[in-house]
Design an enzyme around this catalytic site. Structure first.
Site, PDB file in Angstrom:
ATOM      1  N   VAL A 129       4.751   1.178  -6.376  1.00 48.42           N
ATOM      2  CA  VAL A 129       3.969   1.298  -5.150  1.00 48.42           C
ATOM      3  C   VAL A 129       2.661   2.051  -5.415  1.00 48.42           C
ATOM      4  O   VAL A 129       1.681   1.891  -4.686  1.00 48.42           O
ATOM      5  CB  VAL A 129       4.793   2.003  -4.058  1.00 48.42           C
ATOM      6  CG1 VAL A 129       4.018   2.065  -2.746  1.00 48.42           C
ATOM      7  CG2 VAL A 129       6.117   1.276  -3.829  1.00 48.42           C
ATOM      8  N   ARG A 170      -3.878  -8.744   7.114  1.00 46.83           N
ATOM      9  CA  ARG A 170      -4.142  -7.676   8.077  1.00 46.83           C
ATOM     10  C   ARG A 170      -5.589  -7.767   8.581  1.00 46.83           C
ATOM     11  O   ARG A 170      -6.407  -8.505   8.049  1.00 46.83           O
ATOM     12  CB  ARG A 170      -3.877  -6.310   7.438  1.00 46.83           C
ATOM     13  CG  ARG A 170      -2.422  -6.024   7.182  1.00 46.83           C
ATOM     14  CD  ARG A 170      -2.214  -4.751   6.370  1.00 46.83           C
ATOM     15  NE  ARG A 170      -2.646  -4.906   4.975  1.00 46.83           N
ATOM     16  CZ  ARG A 170      -2.592  -3.933   4.072  1.00 46.83           C
ATOM     17  NH1 ARG A 170      -2.152  -2.737   4.415  1.00 46.83           N
ATOM     18  NH2 ARG A 170      -2.984  -4.156   2.834  1.00 46.83           N
ATOM     19  N   ILE A 205       0.545   1.438  -7.592  1.00 42.63           N
ATOM     20  CA  ILE A 205      -0.364   0.581  -8.347  1.00 42.63           C
ATOM     21  C   ILE A 205      -1.776   0.597  -7.775  1.00 42.63           C
ATOM     22  O   ILE A 205      -2.752   0.403  -8.504  1.00 42.63           O
ATOM     23  CB  ILE A 205       0.189  -0.869  -8.428  1.00 42.63           C
ATOM     24  CG1 ILE A 205      -0.587  -1.699  -9.456  1.00 42.63           C
ATOM     25  CG2 ILE A 205       0.208  -1.514  -7.056  1.00 42.63           C
ATOM     26  CD1 ILE A 205      -0.449  -1.203 -10.877  1.00 42.63           C
ATOM     27  N   ASP A 206      -1.921   0.844  -6.460  1.00 39.42           N
ATOM     28  CA  ASP A 206      -3.268   0.950  -5.882  1.00 39.42           C
ATOM     29  C   ASP A 206      -4.086   2.027  -6.569  1.00 39.42           C
ATOM     30  O   ASP A 206      -5.319   1.945  -6.624  1.00 39.42           O
ATOM     31  CB  ASP A 206      -3.181   1.282  -4.389  1.00 39.42           C
ATOM     32  CG  ASP A 206      -3.046   0.043  -3.526  1.00 39.42           C
ATOM     33  OD1 ASP A 206      -3.532  -1.018  -3.940  1.00 39.42           O
ATOM     34  OD2 ASP A 206      -2.445   0.134  -2.440  1.00 39.42           O
ATOM     35  N   ASP A 260      11.402  14.739  -8.008  1.00 35.02           N
ATOM     36  CA  ASP A 260      10.139  15.303  -7.533  1.00 35.02           C
ATOM     37  C   ASP A 260       9.961  16.681  -8.163  1.00 35.02           C
ATOM     38  O   ASP A 260      10.947  17.358  -8.481  1.00 35.02           O
ATOM     39  CB  ASP A 260      10.127  15.409  -6.006  1.00 35.02           C
ATOM     40  CG  ASP A 260       8.731  15.566  -5.436  1.00 35.02           C
ATOM     41  OD1 ASP A 260       8.187  14.560  -4.930  1.00 35.02           O
ATOM     42  OD2 ASP A 260       8.165  16.681  -5.517  1.00 35.02           O
ATOM     43  N   GLU A 262      -7.825   6.466   2.484  1.00 42.61           N
ATOM     44  CA  GLU A 262      -6.789   7.156   1.717  1.00 42.61           C
ATOM     45  C   GLU A 262      -7.106   8.611   1.406  1.00 42.61           C
ATOM     46  O   GLU A 262      -6.225   9.341   0.944  1.00 42.61           O
ATOM     47  CB  GLU A 262      -6.489   6.401   0.410  1.00 42.61           C
ATOM     48  CG  GLU A 262      -7.595   6.440  -0.631  1.00 42.61           C
ATOM     49  CD  GLU A 262      -8.577   5.290  -0.510  1.00 42.61           C
ATOM     50  OE1 GLU A 262      -9.347   5.071  -1.454  1.00 42.61           O
ATOM     51  OE2 GLU A 262      -8.585   4.611   0.550  1.00 42.61           O
ATOM     52  N   TYR A 307      -9.746   1.029   3.006  1.00 43.03           N
ATOM     53  CA  TYR A 307      -9.118   1.542   1.784  1.00 43.03           C
ATOM     54  C   TYR A 307      -9.984   1.141   0.593  1.00 43.03           C
ATOM     55  O   TYR A 307     -10.430  -0.011   0.506  1.00 43.03           O
ATOM     56  CB  TYR A 307      -7.716   0.941   1.592  1.00 43.03           C
ATOM     57  CG  TYR A 307      -6.665   1.451   2.542  1.00 43.03           C
ATOM     58  CD1 TYR A 307      -6.256   2.783   2.513  1.00 43.03           C
ATOM     59  CD2 TYR A 307      -6.054   0.595   3.449  1.00 43.03           C
ATOM     60  CE1 TYR A 307      -5.284   3.250   3.379  1.00 43.03           C
ATOM     61  CE2 TYR A 307      -5.075   1.054   4.317  1.00 43.03           C
ATOM     62  CZ  TYR A 307      -4.696   2.377   4.275  1.00 43.03           C
ATOM     63  OH  TYR A 307      -3.724   2.846   5.137  1.00 43.03           O
ATOM     64  N   LYS A 347      -8.690  -3.721   3.259  1.00 44.21           N
ATOM     65  CA  LYS A 347      -8.647  -3.567   1.805  1.00 44.21           C
ATOM     66  C   LYS A 347     -10.040  -3.388   1.226  1.00 44.21           C
ATOM     67  O   LYS A 347     -11.059  -3.607   1.887  1.00 44.21           O
ATOM     68  CB  LYS A 347      -7.969  -4.795   1.169  1.00 44.21           C
ATOM     69  CG  LYS A 347      -6.459  -4.808   1.373  1.00 44.21           C
ATOM     70  CD  LYS A 347      -5.772  -3.543   0.882  1.00 44.21           C
ATOM     71  CE  LYS A 347      -5.803  -3.389  -0.624  1.00 44.21           C
ATOM     72  NZ  LYS A 347      -5.196  -2.108  -1.072  1.00 44.21           N
ATOM     73  N   HIS A 371      -9.412   3.064  -2.941  1.00 45.42           N
ATOM     74  CA  HIS A 371      -8.634   3.361  -4.149  1.00 45.42           C
ATOM     75  C   HIS A 371      -9.529   3.253  -5.391  1.00 45.42           C
ATOM     76  O   HIS A 371      -9.303   2.445  -6.291  1.00 45.42           O
ATOM     77  CB  HIS A 371      -7.426   2.429  -4.262  1.00 45.42           C
ATOM     78  CG  HIS A 371      -6.464   2.543  -3.116  1.00 45.42           C
ATOM     79  ND1 HIS A 371      -5.667   3.649  -2.939  1.00 45.42           N
ATOM     80  CD2 HIS A 371      -6.196   1.699  -2.086  1.00 45.42           C
ATOM     81  CE1 HIS A 371      -4.926   3.482  -1.844  1.00 45.42           C
ATOM     82  NE2 HIS A 371      -5.231   2.317  -1.314  1.00 45.42           N
TER      83      HIS A 371
END
Length: 372
Positions: free
Chosen positions: A267, A15, A269-270, A198, A118, A94, A75, A96
């Site tokens: 998903v 990206r 994991i970030d 949820d 984020e 991002y 990233k 994280h």
């Protein structure tokens, strides 16, 4: 303002922080943009397109980091990139940070201003810069899970939708947010047996009203997680606590109870992952197996479909990049509380409470840090 776009160096990350159309918007506003040669090649955007949009092409990331006031990435900065940061530089990407002590330490030491996609918010209480990548990752999670459920890839040998006379696979989605909603959409479309867990009854009600009976909705408790994960063929971890480490919803003991050849796609994991057995992987080596369960924990899932995800991300980031450039980043952060929520680190101060708590730093109010 001079805005810089380096080429991403994370493994198999294709990206790019700005697509040519967004460069054109910035230059039309009177700003200068420098782009590292080859930065857009992964999405099919060649240097000539950037030049036509008004950017200057530079030969190295060193030139971008040294000269640009605002650096726009996708990233988190890797060690070599963090070493180039210094006071006065603004990095918009991002991060994280909650599960990443080393990165947090280096960014604090750099003195740079770090604005995280984020944690930028909207007036509706959503996370507008995280949402597009969560949509991509949620959809990809089912695609990836189906792939690894194939026997030749180590899985149990189950077709998600089954066939007449044979049961479909059981897909369990942990979390009904953006990731979960898009995972559900694809899984139902493939005729899987889909369950979502949820803790928010309103989220479950919204999903039920949208999908109807093909979706099974369950209020998330420890008992419910244990019952459904243990019998699942594919489990999607899509739980998010904004800016904070993801809660560990699935213990190592529960993973041991899962069927050999089942698959988990984390998903989250970030932000550290929501399976106790999760650890970050790359597109180069995407999976590992624990107790017979295949774990897919790639930290940049949308990087596998860079053209789709780069344009989706750029659609959302452009208004914020323009604000930072047009107003100047200090004024933009002061005037917009939602953009200011994206400020995680500024001149050695941690301004994001979950990040400060995760790593033992004193949290400093963002406005106080900006005024210091």
């Amino acid at each position: 303002m001079l805005i810089g776009v380096p080429r991403e160096i994370k493994i198999h990350e294709h990206r790019v922080g700005l697509v040519p159309a967004n460069v054109r918007e910035l230059t039309a506003h009177g700003h200068q943009v420098i782009v590292e040669a080859g930065a857009g090649s992964g999405i099919g955007a060649v240097d000539e397109q950037y030049a036509a949009a008004g950017a200057a092409i530079v030969s190295s990331a060193h030139e971008v980091f040294d000269n640009a006031e605002l650096i726009v990435k996708v990233k988190e900065p890797l060690p070599a990139e963090r070493a180039r940061l210094k006071p006065g530089k603004v990095l918009f990407t991002y991060f994280h940070l909650a599960p990443d002590h080393e990165q947090t330490r280096d960014l604090v030491a750099s003195g740079a201003t770090c604005i995280a996609y984020e944690t930028v918010t909207s007036s509706a209480g959503t996370l507008p810069l995280l949402a597009p990548m969560s949509e991509v990752a949620g959809r990809m999670s089912i695609q990836v899970g189906a792939h690894y459920l194939e026997k030749g890839n180590g899985g149990f040998g189950v077709l998600l939708g089954g066939v007449p006379g044979v049961d479909p696979a059981k897909v369990v989605v942990l979390g009904g947010g953006v990731v979960g909603t898009h995972a559900i959409h694809i899984a139902i479309g493939m005729d899987a047996e889909v369950w979502v867990l949820d803790r928010n009854p309103e989220v479950l009600r919204r999903l039920w009203e949208h999908y109807g009976r093909p979706l099974n909705t369950v209020f998330s408790t420890r008992d419910a997680i244990e019952r459904h994960v243990a019998t699942a063929d594919l489990v999607i971890g899509g739980v998010l606590v904004a800016g904070a480490a993801a809660p560990k919803l699935v213990s190592a003991g529960l993973v041991r109870q899962m069927r050999t050849g089942s698959v988990v796609v984390d998903v989250a994991i970030d932000q550290g992952g929501c399976f106790e057995t999760s650890r970050p992987t790359t597109h180069q080596e995407p999976t590992y197996t624990i107790d017979g369960v295949i774990h897919y924990c790639v930290t940049n899932m949308p990087g596998a479909v860079p053209r789709t995800s780069a344009f989706a991300l750029n659609n959302s980031t452009l208004p914020f990049v323009l604000a930072l450039a047009d107003k100047g980043w200090k004024r933009a952060l002061r005037e917009d509380p939602h953009l200011r929520n994206g400020l995680n680190i500024h001149r050695g101060k941690v301004t994001c409470a979950p990040v400060a708590q995760a790593h033992g730093y004193a949290q400093v109010d963002a406005l106080t840090a900006l005024d210091a």
